[in-house]
Design a protein around this motif. Structure first.
Motif, PDB file in Angstrom:
ATOM      1  N   MET A   1       0.835  -1.188   0.000  1.00 53.86           N
ATOM      2  CA  MET A   1       0.000   0.000   0.000  1.00 53.86           C
ATOM      3  C   MET A   1       0.880   1.251   0.000  1.00 53.86           C
ATOM      4  N   THR A   2       0.563   2.193  -0.857  1.00 52.32           N
ATOM      5  CA  THR A   2       1.306   3.440  -0.949  1.00 52.32           C
ATOM      6  C   THR A   2       0.965   4.313   0.255  1.00 52.32           C
ATOM      7  N   PRO A   3       1.981   4.849   0.928  1.00 51.96           N
ATOM      8  CA  PRO A   3       1.679   5.726   2.062  1.00 51.96           C
ATOM      9  C   PRO A   3       0.996   7.009   1.594  1.00 51.96           C
ATOM     10  N   VAL A   4       0.174   7.549   2.449  1.00 52.31           N
ATOM     11  CA  VAL A   4      -0.515   8.805   2.161  1.00 52.31           C
ATOM     12  C   VAL A   4       0.457   9.950   2.418  1.00 52.31           C
ATOM     13  N   LEU A   5       0.554  10.851   1.468  1.00 55.30           N
ATOM     14  CA  LEU A   5       1.382  12.044   1.630  1.00 55.30           C
ATOM     15  C   LEU A   5       0.572  13.109   2.357  1.00 55.30           C
ATOM     16  N   LYS A   6       1.195  13.723   3.342  1.00 53.91           N
ATOM     17  CA  LYS A   6       0.510  14.749   4.124  1.00 53.91           C
ATOM     18  C   LYS A   6       0.991  16.127   3.701  1.00 53.91           C
ATOM     19  N   ILE A   7       0.031  16.941   3.244  1.00 52.63           N
ATOM     20  CA  ILE A   7       0.304  18.308   2.823  1.00 52.63           C
ATOM     21  C   ILE A   7      -0.335  19.236   3.855  1.00 52.63           C
ATOM     22  N   ALA A   8       0.471  20.075   4.493  1.00 51.12           N
ATOM     23  CA  ALA A   8      -0.013  21.005   5.516  1.00 51.12           C
ATOM     24  C   ALA A   8      -0.163  22.399   4.922  1.00 51.12           C
ATOM     25  N   VAL A   9      -1.318  22.995   5.135  1.00 52.75           N
ATOM     26  CA  VAL A   9      -1.593  24.367   4.711  1.00 52.75           C
ATOM     27  C   VAL A   9      -1.534  25.221   5.982  1.00 52.75           C
ATOM     28  N   VAL A  10      -0.496  26.042   6.091  1.00 54.80           N
ATOM     29  CA  VAL A  10      -0.226  26.759   7.341  1.00 54.80           C
ATOM     30  C   VAL A  10      -0.003  28.242   7.081  1.00 54.80           C
ATOM     31  N   GLY A  11       0.037  28.999   8.169  1.00 58.14           N
ATOM     32  CA  GLY A  11       0.339  30.417   8.060  1.00 58.14           C
ATOM     33  C   GLY A  11      -0.373  31.226   9.112  1.00 58.14           C
ATOM     34  N   PRO A  12      -0.092  32.517   9.134  1.00 57.84           N
ATOM     35  CA  PRO A  12      -0.733  33.410  10.087  1.00 57.84           C
ATOM     36  C   PRO A  12      -2.253  33.455   9.890  1.00 57.84           C
ATOM     37  N   GLU A  13      -2.898  34.146  10.802  1.00 55.96           N
ATOM     38  CA  GLU A  13      -4.347  34.294  10.732  1.00 55.96           C
ATOM     39  C   GLU A  13      -4.768  34.984   9.437  1.00 55.96           C
ATOM     40  N   SER A  14      -5.946  34.619   8.963  1.00 54.09           N
ATOM     41  CA  SER A  14      -6.598  35.292   7.845  1.00 54.09           C
ATOM     42  C   SER A  14      -5.760  35.264   6.563  1.00 54.09           C
ATOM     43  N   THR A  15      -5.240  34.079   6.255  1.00 51.30           N
ATOM     44  CA  THR A  15      -4.480  33.924   5.007  1.00 51.30           C
ATOM     45  C   THR A  15      -5.154  32.935   4.055  1.00 51.30           C
ATOM     46  N   GLY A  16      -6.360  32.491   4.388  1.00 50.40           N
ATOM     47  CA  GLY A  16      -7.114  31.644   3.475  1.00 50.40           C
ATOM     48  C   GLY A  16      -6.825  30.158   3.581  1.00 50.40           C
ATOM     49  N   LYS A  17      -6.363  29.699   4.734  1.00 45.50           N
ATOM     50  CA  LYS A  17      -5.989  28.286   4.885  1.00 45.50           C
ATOM     51  C   LYS A  17      -7.173  27.338   4.650  1.00 45.50           C
ATOM     52  N   SER A  18      -8.303  27.626   5.253  1.00 45.78           N
ATOM     53  CA  SER A  18      -9.459  26.733   5.119  1.00 45.78           C
ATOM     54  C   SER A  18      -9.984  26.730   3.688  1.00 45.78           C
ATOM     55  N   THR A  19     -10.079  27.899   3.095  1.00 49.14           N
ATOM     56  CA  THR A  19     -10.555  28.000   1.713  1.00 49.14           C
ATOM     57  C   THR A  19      -9.635  27.237   0.770  1.00 49.14           C
ATOM     58  N   LEU A  20      -8.325  27.427   0.943  1.00 45.93           N
ATOM     59  CA  LEU A  20      -7.370  26.750   0.076  1.00 45.93           C
ATOM     60  C   LEU A  20      -7.376  25.241   0.329  1.00 45.93           C
ATOM     61  N   SER A  21      -7.508  24.830   1.572  1.00 48.59           N
ATOM     62  CA  SER A  21      -7.548  23.392   1.878  1.00 48.59           C
ATOM     63  C   SER A  21      -8.716  22.717   1.179  1.00 48.59           C
ATOM     64  N   ALA A  22      -9.874  23.343   1.213  1.00 47.78           N
ATOM     65  CA  ALA A  22     -11.058  22.783   0.541  1.00 47.78           C
ATOM     66  C   ALA A  22     -10.835  22.713  -0.970  1.00 47.78           C
ATOM     67  N   LEU A  23     -10.256  23.763  -1.546  1.00 54.69           N
ATOM     68  CA  LEU A  23      -9.980  23.785  -2.986  1.00 54.69           C
ATOM     69  C   LEU A  23      -9.004  22.676  -3.375  1.00 54.69           C
ATOM     70  N   LEU A  24      -7.944  22.510  -2.594  1.00 55.63           N
ATOM     71  CA  LEU A  24      -6.942  21.480  -2.902  1.00 55.63           C
ATOM     72  C   LEU A  24      -7.520  20.077  -2.762  1.00 55.63           C
ATOM     73  N   ALA A  25      -8.318  19.862  -1.745  1.00 52.91           N
ATOM     74  CA  ALA A  25      -8.941  18.545  -1.569  1.00 52.91           C
ATOM     75  C   ALA A  25      -9.833  18.223  -2.764  1.00 52.91           C
ATOM     76  N   ALA A  26     -10.591  19.184  -3.230  1.00 55.57           N
ATOM     77  CA  ALA A  26     -11.451  18.950  -4.399  1.00 55.57           C
ATOM     78  C   ALA A  26     -10.594  18.681  -5.637  1.00 55.57           C
TER      79      ALA A  26
END
Length: 178
Positions: A1-26
């Motif tokens: 089984m291929t291991p899952v690669l973990k991509i972290a979306v990080v940064g200071p407050e109000s930089t769009g982390k949640s929005t970008l995470s949803a876009l990347l997952a899609a």
């Protein structure tokens, strides 16, 4: 089984982390792990304590473990428990030892550090609209201290999303993944 690669979306407050995470997952047909601390803090009636920081650390780890089996080769993480270290240092002057011990043991394959070039969005859970540059520097320092593989992502709207996709695609190509 291929291991899952973990991509972290990080940064200071109000930089769009949640929005970008949803876009990347899609885009990559996978799931994304939401930021545990957001929901945790929304339910607090007083300012978070150092014990709350430890609870958020464990909560973020548990949430990632819950999402991991549902990931399609890549797991997108909307922040990481490095945030617990940054906030603990900022608010309490130190980080709980359990967090410090686990930081080097739980690396992510790639970190996308979101730049502060986006306009500030007020939110009751955000604290430092005038200290974004300071926290951006802290993020750089923390990622360098971990010898993390990271890319700074800038731009607004679609430009930001495309920059993140290019960074991930370049990383996957370099790794010979998929």
């Amino acid at each position: 089984m291929t291991p899952v690669l973990k991509i972290a979306v990080v940064g200071p407050e109000s930089t769009g982390k949640s929005t970008l995470s949803a876009l990347l997952a899609a885009h990559y047909h996978t799931v994304w792990v939401p930021e545990y601390a957001r929901e945790y803090c929304a339910n607090l009636t007083e300012a978070p304590t150092i014990d709350d920081e430890v609870a958020m650390f464990y909560g973020q780890l548990k949430l990632e473990q819950e999402y991991l089996p549902r990931a399609n080769k890549i797991l997108i993480c909307d922040t990481t428990f490095i945030t617990v270290k940054i906030w603990s240092d900022a608010f309490f002057g130190h980080t709980p030892q359990v967090v410090l011990d686990e930081l080097p043991r739980r690396p992510y394959d790639l970190y996308l550090l979101l730049d502060i070039d986006m306009p500030w969005q007020d939110d009751p859970l955000r604290d430092f609209p005038t200290r974004r540059e300071h926290f951006m520097e802290i993020w750089h320092e923390e990622l360098k201290a971990l010898n993390a593989n990271y890319v700074t992502i800038s731009g607004l709207g679609e430009e930001r999303g495309q920059a993140a996709i290019r960074a991930i695609d370049g990383f996957l190509k370099e790794k010979g993944a998929f």
